[in-house]
Motif scaffolding. Structure first.
Motif, PDB file in Angstrom:
ATOM      1  N   LYS A  13    -120.308  42.396  -6.230  1.00  0.00           N
ATOM      2  CA  LYS A  13    -119.640  43.698  -6.124  1.00  0.00           C
ATOM      3  C   LYS A  13    -120.426  44.838  -6.769  1.00  0.00           C
ATOM      4  N   PHE A  14    -121.540  44.508  -7.421  1.00  0.00           N
ATOM      5  CA  PHE A  14    -122.334  45.559  -8.052  1.00  0.00           C
ATOM      6  C   PHE A  14    -122.971  46.446  -6.996  1.00  0.00           C
ATOM      7  N   SER A  15    -123.189  47.710  -7.357  1.00  0.00           N
ATOM      8  CA  SER A  15    -123.873  48.644  -6.458  1.00  0.00           C
ATOM      9  C   SER A  15    -125.346  48.279  -6.380  1.00  0.00           C
ATOM     10  N   MET A  16    -126.037  48.845  -5.407  1.00  0.00           N
ATOM     11  CA  MET A  16    -127.466  48.591  -5.252  1.00  0.00           C
ATOM     12  C   MET A  16    -128.222  49.046  -6.504  1.00  0.00           C
ATOM     13  N   HIS A  17    -127.840  50.199  -7.029  1.00  0.00           N
ATOM     14  CA  HIS A  17    -128.498  50.738  -8.223  1.00  0.00           C
ATOM     15  C   HIS A  17    -128.386  49.758  -9.390  1.00  0.00           C
ATOM     16  N   THR A  18    -127.199  49.217  -9.618  1.00  0.00           N
ATOM     17  CA  THR A  18    -126.974  48.281 -10.714  1.00  0.00           C
ATOM     18  C   THR A  18    -127.811  47.021 -10.543  1.00  0.00           C
ATOM     19  N   LYS A  19    -127.854  46.492  -9.326  1.00  0.00           N
ATOM     20  CA  LYS A  19    -128.626  45.281  -9.061  1.00  0.00           C
ATOM     21  C   LYS A  19    -130.118  45.523  -9.287  1.00  0.00           C
TER      22      LYS A  19
ATOM     23  N   TYR B 216    -129.298  46.120   1.318  1.00  0.00           N
ATOM     24  CA  TYR B 216    -129.169  47.569   1.479  1.00  0.00           C
ATOM     25  C   TYR B 216    -130.504  48.129   1.945  1.00  0.00           C
ATOM     26  N   SER B 217    -130.436  49.223   2.686  1.00  0.00           N
ATOM     27  CA  SER B 217    -131.655  49.958   3.018  1.00  0.00           C
ATOM     28  C   SER B 217    -131.899  51.009   1.941  1.00  0.00           C
ATOM     29  N   ILE B 218    -133.133  51.116   1.503  1.00  0.00           N
ATOM     30  CA  ILE B 218    -133.466  52.118   0.490  1.00  0.00           C
ATOM     31  C   ILE B 218    -133.393  53.496   1.142  1.00  0.00           C
ATOM     32  N   PRO B 219    -132.737  54.464   0.508  1.00  0.00           N
ATOM     33  CA  PRO B 219    -132.561  55.796   1.101  1.00  0.00           C
ATOM     34  C   PRO B 219    -133.877  56.422   1.533  1.00  0.00           C
ATOM     35  N   SER B 220    -133.841  57.104   2.672  1.00  0.00           N
ATOM     36  CA  SER B 220    -135.038  57.790   3.157  1.00  0.00           C
ATOM     37  C   SER B 220    -135.412  58.892   2.166  1.00  0.00           C
ATOM     38  N   GLY B 221    -136.664  59.023   1.909  1.00  0.00           N
ATOM     39  CA  GLY B 221    -137.136  60.033   0.960  1.00  0.00           C
ATOM     40  C   GLY B 221    -137.248  59.519  -0.466  1.00  0.00           C
ATOM     41  N   ALA B 222    -136.696  58.320  -0.745  1.00  0.00           N
ATOM     42  CA  ALA B 222    -136.743  57.780  -2.103  1.00  0.00           C
ATOM     43  C   ALA B 222    -138.180  57.451  -2.515  1.00  0.00           C
ATOM     44  N   PHE B 223    -138.939  56.886  -1.571  1.00  0.00           N
ATOM     45  CA  PHE B 223    -140.331  56.537  -1.888  1.00  0.00           C
ATOM     46  C   PHE B 223    -141.149  57.788  -2.196  1.00  0.00           C
TER      47      PHE B 223
ATOM     48  N   ALA C 229    -147.459  48.155   3.803  1.00  0.00           N
ATOM     49  CA  ALA C 229    -148.431  47.078   4.020  1.00  0.00           C
ATOM     50  C   ALA C 229    -147.967  46.087   5.079  1.00  0.00           C
ATOM     51  N   THR C 230    -146.656  45.865   5.183  1.00  0.00           N
ATOM     52  CA  THR C 230    -146.116  44.865   6.117  1.00  0.00           C
ATOM     53  C   THR C 230    -145.518  45.478   7.377  1.00  0.00           C
ATOM     54  N   ASN C 231    -145.438  46.812   7.396  1.00  0.00           N
ATOM     55  CA  ASN C 231    -144.853  47.544   8.528  1.00  0.00           C
ATOM     56  C   ASN C 231    -143.398  47.147   8.767  1.00  0.00           C
ATOM     57  N   ARG C 232    -142.682  46.938   7.671  1.00  0.00           N
ATOM     58  CA  ARG C 232    -141.262  46.623   7.742  1.00  0.00           C
ATOM     59  C   ARG C 232    -140.468  47.663   6.954  1.00  0.00           C
ATOM     60  N   GLY C 233    -139.180  47.730   7.219  1.00  0.00           N
ATOM     61  CA  GLY C 233    -138.340  48.723   6.562  1.00  0.00           C
ATOM     62  C   GLY C 233    -138.176  48.452   5.074  1.00  0.00           C
ATOM     63  N   GLU C 234    -137.854  49.504   4.335  1.00  0.00           N
ATOM     64  CA  GLU C 234    -137.631  49.394   2.891  1.00  0.00           C
ATOM     65  C   GLU C 234    -136.186  48.967   2.656  1.00  0.00           C
ATOM     66  N   LYS C 235    -136.002  47.759   2.144  1.00  0.00           N
ATOM     67  CA  LYS C 235    -134.653  47.266   1.908  1.00  0.00           C
ATOM     68  C   LYS C 235    -134.649  46.289   0.743  1.00  0.00           C
ATOM     69  N   ALA C 236    -133.464  46.133   0.145  1.00  0.00           N
ATOM     70  CA  ALA C 236    -133.298  45.215  -0.979  1.00  0.00           C
ATOM     71  C   ALA C 236    -131.814  44.968  -1.211  1.00  0.00           C
ATOM     72  N   PHE C 237    -131.456  43.719  -1.564  1.00  0.00           N
ATOM     73  CA  PHE C 237    -130.070  43.349  -1.860  1.00  0.00           C
ATOM     74  C   PHE C 237    -129.112  43.718  -0.712  1.00  0.00           C
TER      75      PHE C 237
END
Length: 432
Positions: free
Chosen positions: A222-228, A327-334, A317-325
């Protein structure tokens, strides 16, 4: 004065608030009631100490235990507390205590200071911050007292425990034991090492994470992406840092764990770092640069920034989307993470170069370590801080200030958004 402040952006109000508290603290610390009888202290040293306290760093130009009276140490503790919670948060707390309401302008400043996406429920969150701080620091002081009372009279032990708990939870490496010894006398004291590490970790993961963990009753799913992200990256950095330090230095596993935790913006030390080799110092430099987490009492580029940066590189490097846990990492975060990291590297390298210019006798690794510690608001040092001249101390002061506010915040202080009026065609540029 008040009209001038009202016209400023939230970012500028926060930056101005920190600067004013630093200046006020430097004046109070040089007053006769703050300095022990027979001790001479220059204003540059009280300015340095005040900056280090408000920026919750812990670098010292003069030993707090040997220089300041009880009043001076109490002022120093207040500066650490204000710096850790944030000038804006403390100011809002005082306004609420006086029975006044927080207006829209003040809410926007609070939102910026606390790294919140919305101002909704901000006052309730602010009250929870004060409550959490009181609970953690109270528990830390009580547990630390059981250790210090074995070596000091009860009243002295109580004061040392309170000061230590506030400094540890706010990730500031100040101590009042005297003789520049920090926690070296307690390097083998397991309870104090673990108590200190616990306060540092909880203060460094951020109030948003603590609230999320408590609200969801420690249920990972139940933790948010940020917490994880914060918990995962923090755990990995602590473990990897401890292993690398153990491999590079002749220290115990307890010391390796302690310094791996402390390097993440706390600044306490149980060993004289001036005796460490360059490999061990390099490990600490990396940990100090990454730092703690957003919305915490610590500095550095932050764990979430480091995580997003790695995910962005992996995605490219892998030509794949930015995601974790899941969730997709918000656009512009990188892009934001890359900007923060680049500015941070520029600040550290520029500060190191200026320090080497002003103090040519220093080793490069010592200067780099000192300025990374200042930027990360850590407080660890190889022992060169007290030997620095006025110009080098001013460089360190500015670096601590930038590190506490954050490089992106400092950059946006001078930014005026007037919108783009002209669009140009895209050009070609070779990369890599």
């Amino acid at each position: 004065m008040f009209e001038f402040i009202k016209k400023q952006s939230p970012v500028r109000v926060i930056a101005l608030g920190f600067a004013l508290v630093i200046l006020l603290g430097s004046v109070l610390l040089i007053m006769p009631f703050s300095v022990q009888e027979g001790v001479d202290v220059a204003y540059i040293d009280t300015l340095y100490t005040s900056t280090s306290a408000v920026c919750v760093t812990g670098l010292i130009a003069t030993d707090a235990g040997d220089t300041f009276t009880f009043i001076g140490q109490f002022i120093l503790m207040l500066l650490i507390q204000v710096g850790g919670l944030g000038v804006t948060s403390v100011g809002a707390g005082i306004i609420l205590a006086m029975g006044r309401k927080i207006n829209l302008k003040e809410r926007s400043v609070l939102q910026e200071a606390l790294n919140l996406d919305s101002a909704q429920g901000i006052l309730r969150f602010l009250k929870s911050i004060f409550l959490m701080t009181l609970c953690f620091e109270g528990a830390g002081a009580a547990l630390s007292f059981l250790v210090f009372v074995q070596d000091y009279p009860p009243l002295r032990a109580l004061w040392i425990s309170i000061f230590h708990s506030v400094a540890a939870f706010n990730n500031s490496g100040f101590d009042i034991l005297g003789n520049y010894q920090n926690l070296i006398p307690y390097r083998d004291n397991v309870p104090l090492n673990l108590i200190t590490c616990g306060l540092i970790i909880f203060g460094g993961i951020g109030f948003l994470v603590i609230r999320d963990v408590l609200h969801n009753r420690f249920r990972w799913k139940k933790f948010s992406m940020h917490t994880k992200v914060v918990i995962s990256v923090s755990a990995v950095l602590i473990v990897v840092g401890a292993v690398l330090l153990k491999l590079t230095e002749d220290i115990t596993w307890l010391a390796a764990f302690f310094h791996s935790v402390s390097a993440r913006t706390a600044g306490f030390s149980t060993y004289a770092l001036g005796e460490w080799n360059s490999a061990g110092l390099l490990v600490l430099i990396v940990l100090m640069f990454i730092g703690a987490s957003p919305g915490s009492t610590g500095g550095g580029i932050k764990t979430s920034t480091f995580f997003v940066l790695l995910q962005g590189i992996k995605s490219a490097a892998t030509n794949r989307g930015e995601k974790a846990f899941r969730y997709s990492i918000p656009s512009g975060a990188f892009r934001k993470a890359a900007v923060i990291t680049l500015i941070a590297i520029s600040v550290v390298l520029t500060g190191t170069w200026l320090t080497m210019v002003f103090e040519p006798q220093l080793r490069l690794v010592d200067a780099l370590f000192e300025l990374t510690s200042a930027f990360g608001t850590v407080g660890l040092s190889t022992g060169i801080t007290t030997t620095l001249g006025v110009p080098a101390k001013l460089v360190s002061i500015l670096t601590m200030y930038i590190g506490r506010l954050g490089p992106l915040t400092i950059a946006s202080v001078w930014y005026f958004d007037k919108g783009e009026r002209v669009r140009y065609p895209e050009g070609n540029i070779a990369i890599g």
